[in-house]
Design an enzyme around this catalytic site. Structure first.
Site, short mmCIF file in Angstrom:
data_model
loop_
_atom_site.label_atom_id
_atom_site.label_comp_id
_atom_site.label_asym_id
_atom_site.label_seq_id
_atom_site.Cartn_x
_atom_site.Cartn_y
_atom_site.Cartn_z
N LYS A 97 0.83 -1.22 0.00
CA LYS A 97 0.00 0.00 0.00
C LYS A 97 0.86 1.26 0.00
O LYS A 97 0.66 2.17 0.81
CB LYS A 97 -0.98 -0.02 1.18
CG LYS A 97 -1.89 -1.25 1.15
CD LYS A 97 -2.91 -1.23 2.25
CE LYS A 97 -3.79 -2.47 2.26
NZ LYS A 97 -3.08 -3.73 2.59
O1 LIG Z 1 -9.01 -3.53 1.59
C1 LIG Z 1 -8.11 -4.29 1.95
C2 LIG Z 1 -6.84 -4.23 1.43
C3 LIG Z 1 -5.91 -5.15 1.82
N1 LIG Z 1 -6.20 -6.11 2.72
C4 LIG Z 1 -5.14 -7.07 3.07
O2 LIG Z 1 -5.52 -8.37 2.64
C5 LIG Z 1 -5.17 -9.32 3.64
C6 LIG Z 1 -6.44 -9.93 4.22
O3 LIG Z 1 -6.13 -10.98 5.08
P1 LIG Z 1 -7.25 -12.04 5.58
O4 LIG Z 1 -6.49 -12.90 6.53
O5 LIG Z 1 -7.73 -12.80 4.36
O6 LIG Z 1 -8.32 -11.25 6.22
C7 LIG Z 1 -4.33 -8.58 4.67
O7 LIG Z 1 -3.00 -8.66 4.29
C8 LIG Z 1 -4.83 -7.16 4.56
O8 LIG Z 1 -3.87 -6.21 4.93
C9 LIG Z 1 -7.46 -6.17 3.24
O9 LIG Z 1 -7.78 -7.04 4.06
N2 LIG Z 1 -8.38 -5.26 2.84
#
Ligand SMILES: O=c1ccn([C@@H]2O[C@H](COP(=O)(O)O)[C@@H](O)[C@H]2O)c(=O)[nH]1
Length: 289
Positions: A97
Site C-alpha cells: 500500500k
Molecule cells: O481492503 C483491503 C486491502 C488489503 N487487505 C489485506 O488483505 C489481507 C487480508 O487478510 P485475511 O487474513 O484474508 O483477512 C491482509 O494482508 C490485509 O492487509 C485487506 O484485508 N483489505
C-alpha cells in the site's frame, strides 16, 4: 516480460481460477505452525506456502507489514519468498500500500516494479490518497515493465468509507473519491485494452465485504477494464454470495484474495493445497458461473 500484467493475470486466472493466496505470517499463525516469530520463521512460512500452492493458484500476495516487523532480515525473507514464487511461475502481488509524492513514489516504483530489483513483484498495492497523479511514476514503471498496480478504491475495512465515500468536485462534476479513483484507473487502462490486452495494468482494491458500496458511491467497476483485487474472503467473512453480489457485471475482472482463510489449514502442505482449492472453487463458482 512480453505481455502486460492484465493479460498475464487473465491467463493465470484462466489456468488456475480467480484466487490469490495471501502470505500473512501473523505471530499467531507462526506459533500454530510451530515456527519462531523471527526472520527464519517468516522465511520458512512463506516458502512453505509457495511450495504448497505455487503453480496451482493464479497469484500469491505477501503482506509486506509482517516481513517489515523483523527489519532488514524480514525484508530479506520477503525477497526469498518472491523469488520462490517467481521460480514456481506464480504471479506475485506485494501488498505494501505504498503512496507518496511523485519523486518518492518513483523510488517505490524502482523498488517493487523494476527488473532486477530484489523486491520486484508482478504487481504492487498503492494508495491514491496523495492524489492519483502522485502515482504516475508507478503507472509509468508498470506500463514500461509489464507489471501492475492495485490502487486502493473501496477497501474491505469499514473505516475506509469515511474517505472513499466522500464527495469531491462541484456541480455536475461531483463524484465520490472511489468513483474518481476508478475513473482515473480506467483512463490508464483504455489504450492498453484498445491495443488488445484483456485487462489493463491498473487494477483496484475492492473488498468483497463492501456490500452495495460500489453502487452507492457511483463507482463503475466494469468500466475500469482492469483487475479487481478482492480481499475480505474467508477470515473477514465474505464468501461466494458476497463476491457475486459485490461485483455483478465486473465479476470476470475479480481476483478474490484470502490469507488466513487458507493459511489456518497449514502447515501441512496437502491441507493448505486443499484449502486453496476449496477457496478457488468457491470463488470460481461465484465469479464465473
Ligand atoms: O481492503 C483491503 C486491502 C488489503 N487487505 C489485506 O488483505 C489481507 C487480508 O487478510 P485475511 O487474513 O484474508 O483477512 C491482509 O494482508 C490485509 O492487509 C485487506 O484485508 N483489505
Amino acid at each position: 516480460m512480453s505481455a502486460g500484467f492484465g493479460a498475464r493475470l487473465a491467463a493465470a486466472t484462466a489456468d488456475h481460477g480467480p484466487l490469490c493466496v495471501g502470505i500473512d505470517p501473523h505471530p499467531g499463525l507462526l506459533a500454530d505452525w510451530g515456527l519462531p516469530d523471527d526472520a527464519s520463521g517468516l522465511r520458512e512460512f512463506g516458502l512453505r506456502v509457495v511450495e504448497a500452492v505455487g503453480g496451482r493458484v493464479a497469484a500469491v500476495k505477501p503482506q509486506s507489514a509482517f516481513f517489515e516487523r523483523h527489519g532488514s532480515r524480514g525484508v530479506a525473507a520477503l525477497e526469498e519468498v518472491l523469488a520462490a514464487a517467481r521460480a514456481a511461475g506464480t504471479l506475485t502481488i506485494v501488498d505494501a500500500k505504498r503512496g507518496d509524492i511523485g519523486s518518492t513514489m518513483a523510488a517505490y516504483a524502482d523498488a517493487y516494479l523494476r527488473d532486477g530489483s530484489p523486491l520486484a513483484a508482478d504487481a504492487l498495492t498503492v494508495s491514491p490518497y496523495l492524489g492519483f497523479g502522485s502515482l504516475q511514476p508507478a503507472v509509468d514503471a508498470a506500463l514500461e515493465t509489464g507489471r501492475g498496480l492495485f490502487v486502493l478504491c473501496l477497501t474491505s475495512n469499514p473505516e475506509g468509507a469515511e474517505v472513499q465515500h466522500a464527495r469531491r468536485g462541484a456541480g455536475a462534476g461531483v463524484e465520490s473519491v472511489a468513483a474518481h479513483v476508478a475513473r482515473e484507473a480506467a483512463q490508464v487502462n483504455a489504450p492498453v485494452v484498445a491495443a488488445g490486452d484483456a485487462l489493463g495494468p491498473v487494477g483496484l482494491v475492492v473488498g468483497a465485504t463492501i456490500a452495495d458500496a460500489a453502487a452507492r458511491t457511483g463507482t463503475d467497476l466494469a468500466a475500469v477494464r482492469g483487475p479487481l483485487l478482492a480481499p475480505g474472503v474467508g477470515a473477514q467473512g465474505a464468501g461466494a454470495a458476497e463476491l457475486a453480489a459485490v461485483f455483478g457485471d465486473a465479476r470476470r475482472q475479480v481476483l478474490a484474495s484470502s490469507s488466513r482463510g487458507v493459511l489456518r489449514a497449514g502447515p501441512d502442505a496437502d491441507a493448505l493445497r486443499a484449502a486453496a482449492r476449496a477457496a478457488t472453487d468457491e470463488a470460481a463458482q461465484a465469479l464465473r458461473g
